[in-house]
Write a protein that holds these residues in place. Structure first.
Motif, PDB file in Angstrom:
ATOM      1  N   ARG A 102       0.819  -1.221   0.000  1.00 21.11           N
ATOM      2  CA  ARG A 102       0.000   0.000   0.000  1.00 21.11           C
ATOM      3  C   ARG A 102       0.852   1.270   0.000  1.00 21.11           C
ATOM      4  N   ARG A 103       2.171   1.120   0.156  1.00 27.11           N
ATOM      5  CA  ARG A 103       3.060   2.280   0.103  1.00 27.11           C
ATOM      6  C   ARG A 103       3.272   2.704  -1.342  1.00 27.11           C
ATOM      7  N   PRO A 104       3.510   3.996  -1.559  1.00 22.92           N
ATOM      8  CA  PRO A 104       3.786   4.455  -2.931  1.00 22.92           C
ATOM      9  C   PRO A 104       5.209   4.112  -3.338  1.00 22.92           C
ATOM     10  N   SER A 105       5.485   4.208  -4.605  1.00 20.10           N
ATOM     11  CA  SER A 105       6.865   4.136  -5.073  1.00 20.10           C
ATOM     12  C   SER A 105       7.504   5.495  -4.780  1.00 20.10           C
ATOM     13  N   MET A 106       8.806   5.556  -4.788  1.00 23.81           N
ATOM     14  CA  MET A 106       9.463   6.856  -4.575  1.00 23.81           C
ATOM     15  C   MET A 106       9.147   7.804  -5.727  1.00 23.81           C
ATOM     16  N   SER A 107       8.920   7.268  -6.925  1.00 20.66           N
ATOM     17  CA  SER A 107       8.513   8.125  -8.046  1.00 20.66           C
ATOM     18  C   SER A 107       7.182   8.805  -7.748  1.00 20.66           C
ATOM     19  N   SER A 108       6.258   8.059  -7.151  1.00 19.88           N
ATOM     20  CA  SER A 108       4.966   8.645  -6.785  1.00 19.88           C
ATOM     21  C   SER A 108       5.129   9.701  -5.693  1.00 19.88           C
ATOM     22  N   VAL A 109       6.023   9.437  -4.744  1.00 18.10           N
ATOM     23  CA  VAL A 109       6.288  10.421  -3.682  1.00 18.10           C
ATOM     24  C   VAL A 109       6.826  11.707  -4.293  1.00 18.10           C
ATOM     25  N   VAL A 110       7.745  11.569  -5.233  1.00 16.19           N
ATOM     26  CA  VAL A 110       8.303  12.754  -5.900  1.00 16.19           C
ATOM     27  C   VAL A 110       7.190  13.519  -6.620  1.00 16.19           C
ATOM     28  N   MET A 111       6.292  12.796  -7.287  1.00 14.59           N
ATOM     29  CA  MET A 111       5.194  13.473  -7.982  1.00 14.59           C
ATOM     30  C   MET A 111       4.274  14.192  -7.004  1.00 14.59           C
ATOM     31  N   VAL A 112       4.045  13.612  -5.832  1.00 17.57           N
ATOM     32  CA  VAL A 112       3.240  14.287  -4.803  1.00 17.57           C
ATOM     33  C   VAL A 112       3.961  15.552  -4.345  1.00 17.57           C
ATOM     34  N   LEU A 113       5.266  15.452  -4.102  1.00 19.51           N
ATOM     35  CA  LEU A 113       6.035  16.615  -3.651  1.00 19.51           C
ATOM     36  C   LEU A 113       6.055  17.720  -4.701  1.00 19.51           C
ATOM     37  N   GLU A 114       6.033  17.328  -5.979  1.00 15.97           N
ATOM     38  CA  GLU A 114       6.014  18.303  -7.068  1.00 15.97           C
ATOM     39  C   GLU A 114       4.588  18.733  -7.419  1.00 15.97           C
ATOM     40  N   ARG A 115       3.633  18.238  -6.669  1.00 10.52           N
ATOM     41  CA  ARG A 115       2.205  18.550  -6.824  1.00 10.52           C
ATOM     42  C   ARG A 115       1.628  18.074  -8.157  1.00 10.52           C
ATOM     43  N   GLY A 116       2.176  16.984  -8.676  1.00 11.03           N
ATOM     44  CA  GLY A 116       1.657  16.408  -9.907  1.00 11.03           C
ATOM     45  C   GLY A 116       0.768  15.214  -9.643  1.00 11.03           C
ATOM     46  N   MET A 117       0.567  14.902  -8.352  1.00  6.24           N
ATOM     47  CA  MET A 117      -0.216  13.728  -7.974  1.00  6.24           C
ATOM     48  C   MET A 117      -0.725  13.943  -6.554  1.00  6.24           C
ATOM     49  N   ASN A 118      -1.860  13.327  -6.233  1.00  5.98           N
ATOM     50  CA  ASN A 118      -2.413  13.417  -4.880  1.00  5.98           C
ATOM     51  C   ASN A 118      -2.090  12.165  -4.086  1.00  5.98           C
ATOM     52  N   VAL A 119      -2.069  12.305  -2.778  1.00  4.13           N
ATOM     53  CA  VAL A 119      -1.866  11.184  -1.872  1.00  4.13           C
ATOM     54  C   VAL A 119      -3.107  10.309  -1.913  1.00  4.13           C
ATOM     55  N   GLU A 120      -2.897   8.998  -1.837  1.00  5.61           N
ATOM     56  CA  GLU A 120      -4.028   8.068  -1.768  1.00  5.61           C
ATOM     57  C   GLU A 120      -4.920   8.458  -0.598  1.00  5.61           C
ATOM     58  N   SER A 121      -6.228   8.326  -0.783  1.00  2.76           N
ATOM     59  CA  SER A 121      -7.148   8.804   0.252  1.00  2.76           C
ATOM     60  C   SER A 121      -7.516   7.743   1.288  1.00  2.76           C
ATOM     61  N   ASN A 122      -7.429   6.472   0.968  1.00  5.38           N
ATOM     62  CA  ASN A 122      -7.867   5.417   1.878  1.00  5.38           C
ATOM     63  C   ASN A 122      -6.665   4.826   2.624  1.00  5.38           C
ATOM     64  N   LEU A 123      -6.112   5.588   3.555  1.00  6.16           N
ATOM     65  CA  LEU A 123      -4.912   5.167   4.273  1.00  6.16           C
ATOM     66  C   LEU A 123      -5.252   4.490   5.595  1.00  6.16           C
ATOM     67  N   ASN A 124      -4.374   3.608   6.030  1.00  6.24           N
ATOM     68  CA  ASN A 124      -4.490   2.966   7.328  1.00  6.24           C
ATOM     69  C   ASN A 124      -3.573   3.739   8.282  1.00  6.24           C
ATOM     70  N   TYR A 125      -4.132   4.298   9.334  1.00  2.00           N
ATOM     71  CA  TYR A 125      -3.348   5.094  10.273  1.00  2.00           C
ATOM     72  C   TYR A 125      -2.892   4.282  11.485  1.00  2.00           C
ATOM     73  N   ASN A 126      -2.953   2.964  11.375  1.00  2.00           N
ATOM     74  CA  ASN A 126      -2.426   2.091  12.419  1.00  2.00           C
ATOM     75  C   ASN A 126      -0.996   1.733  12.035  1.00  2.00           C
ATOM     76  N   PHE A 127      -0.065   2.582  12.406  1.00  2.00           N
ATOM     77  CA  PHE A 127       1.330   2.435  12.011  1.00  2.00           C
ATOM     78  C   PHE A 127       2.104   1.449  12.878  1.00  2.00           C
ATOM     79  N   MET A 128       1.520   1.000  13.963  1.00  2.00           N
ATOM     80  CA  MET A 128       2.248   0.183  14.928  1.00  2.00           C
ATOM     81  C   MET A 128       1.904  -1.305  14.848  1.00  2.00           C
ATOM     82  N   ASP A 129       1.127  -1.723  13.861  1.00  2.00           N
ATOM     83  CA  ASP A 129       0.705  -3.116  13.752  1.00  2.00           C
ATOM     84  C   ASP A 129       1.230  -3.703  12.451  1.00  2.00           C
ATOM     85  N   PRO A 130       2.474  -4.210  12.463  1.00  2.00           N
ATOM     86  CA  PRO A 130       3.045  -4.726  11.214  1.00  2.00           C
ATOM     87  C   PRO A 130       2.318  -5.975  10.727  1.00  2.00           C
ATOM     88  N   LYS A 131       1.895  -5.945   9.476  1.00  2.00           N
ATOM     89  CA  LYS A 131       1.216  -7.077   8.858  1.00  2.00           C
ATOM     90  C   LYS A 131       1.787  -7.280   7.471  1.00  2.00           C
TER      91      LYS A 131
END
Length: 154
Positions: A102-131
């Motif tokens: 569910r993580r983006p590629s670094m290319s997608s992160v760069v596009m978000v930082l350059e405002r050419g793409m939006n962050v996925e909207s359906n995120l899981n905010y449970n960062f402490m439960d590795p699955k």
């Protein structure tokens, strides 16, 4: 054979199960981005004990809707650009998904930082439960990936 290497606190949860993909670096970037936004280290014993781990504080703030409370507001720029800060917090959240698929590629992160793409909207905010991801196809994930696919077009 890949052995576990890295700084504790920056290692992606999948290192524990020996499923190593290009997404481990995306996770580490998410931690660094969070540190920059919050103006503190990922693990900080100068904080009260319940706040030692930045990731658990981040998760708690998302759950309570108080994510701006952990942002370092000592800078005037941070106070002026609250909308952009929230977008960066969402970007960090996307990078910190415990399910690496569910993580983006670094290319997608760069596009978000350059405002050419939006962050996925359906995120899981449970960062402490590795699955591990549900498909658990480790053979596919361990196949070498050519650099052109990893970096992708911008």
């Amino acid at each position: 054979m890949t052995t576990m290497r890295g700084t504790p606190g920056y290692l992606a949860p999948e290192w524990l199960s020996s499923v190593i993909t290009e997404k481990v670096d995306v996770y580490s970037f998410g931690i660094v981005l969070l540190e920059i936004l919050c103006g503190r280290k990922n693990f900080d014993q100068s904080q009260p004990e319940e706040s030692w781990h930045l990731l658990s504080v981040f998760q708690k703030c998302w759950e309570q809707g108080t994510v701006l409370d952990i942002v370092d507001m000592s800078s005037e720029d941070m106070k002026m650009y609250v909308t952009e800060i929230m977008e960066m917090m969402k970007t960090a959240s996307w990078c910190l998904q415990t399910d690496y698929t569910r993580r983006p590629s670094m290319s997608s992160v760069v596009m978000v930082l350059e405002r050419g793409m939006n962050v996925e909207s359906n995120l899981n905010y449970n960062f402490m439960d590795p699955k591990l991801p549900k498909n658990n196809s480790q053979e596919k994930d361990l196949t070498p990936i050519p650099p052109s696919v990893l970096s992708g077009p911008r």
